[in-house]
Scaffold this active site. Structure first.
Site, PDB file in Angstrom:
ATOM      1  N   GLN A   1      -2.190  -7.678  11.811  1.00 54.42           N
ATOM      2  CA  GLN A   1      -0.736  -7.358  11.581  1.00 54.42           C
ATOM      3  C   GLN A   1      -0.338  -7.829  10.032  1.00 54.42           C
ATOM      4  OE1 GLN A   1       1.924  -6.912  14.419  1.00 54.42           O
ATOM      5  NE2 GLN A   1       3.560  -6.267  13.047  1.00 54.42           N
ATOM      6  N   PHE A   2      -0.763  -7.037   8.842  1.00 56.22           N
ATOM      7  CA  PHE A   2      -0.249  -7.538   7.519  1.00 56.22           C
ATOM      8  C   PHE A   2       1.053  -7.709   7.241  1.00 56.22           C
ATOM      9  CE2 PHE A   2       0.137  -2.928   7.031  1.00 56.22           C
ATOM     10  CZ  PHE A   2       1.097  -2.674   5.871  1.00 56.22           C
ATOM     11  N   THR A   3       2.092  -6.867   8.007  1.00 54.56           N
ATOM     12  CA  THR A   3       3.491  -7.047   7.694  1.00 54.56           C
ATOM     13  C   THR A   3       4.001  -8.389   7.881  1.00 54.56           C
ATOM     14  OG1 THR A   3       3.929  -6.275  10.034  1.00 54.56           O
ATOM     15  CG2 THR A   3       3.798  -4.510   8.258  1.00 54.56           C
TER      16      THR A   3
END
Length: 148
Positions: A78-80
């Site tokens: 989850q890069f966010t």
């Protein structure tokens, strides 16, 4: 590295309308990797996750780790988690590691957890995923490698 850990009764990840991974009792990990993370950082975070005592013992106190309850992990990239909302209303993700860096580190995290004899299900790195879960407690912990 940032990891949001949710204690769950069950969870699954669906990709293209197909369940790709599912677990019962354990953790859902939402894993964010930044540009300065290393394999050493990943190992430190993985060891912390494996030893985290947030499952109830016989007296109802959070005193057991995931291994002690025969729990499983659903790990989702989850890069966010590295979204920066300081300027404007659209997050900037410049602090998230490029996929060429992030993917091997994410895979290493999962491998270290498996080496702890914890079953690990995953999504697909970079894919659009739908996560279903039943949070247990609810218990949600945020680990940031800069604070370990």
């Amino acid at each position: 590295m940032r990891v949001v850990i949710q204690r769950v009764k069950c969870a699954s990840v669906t990709i293209d309308n197909q369940i790709h991974g599912e677990i019962d009792n354990g953790f859902v990990l939402l894993v964010g990797i930044t540009e300065t993370d290393t394999f050493d950082v990943v190992e430190k975070v993985a060891n912390k996750i494996a030893g985290l005592r947030v499952f109830d013992d016989g007296d109802g106190k959070m005193n057991l780790n995931i291994h002690q309850i025969s729990g499983k992990i659903l790990s989702i990239s989850q890069f966010t988690l590295y979204g920066d909302c300081k300027k404007g209303n659209r997050p900037s993700f410049t602090k998230a590691a490029h996929p060429d860096i992030a993917k091997p580190l994410y895979e290493h995290l999962n491998a270290v957890l498996v080496n702890h004899e914890i079953p690990v299900a995953t999504g697909i790195f970079g894919a659009e995923m739908a996560i279903d879960l039943i949070n247990d407690g609810p218990v949600t912990i945020i680990l940031d490698s800069e604070q370990l």
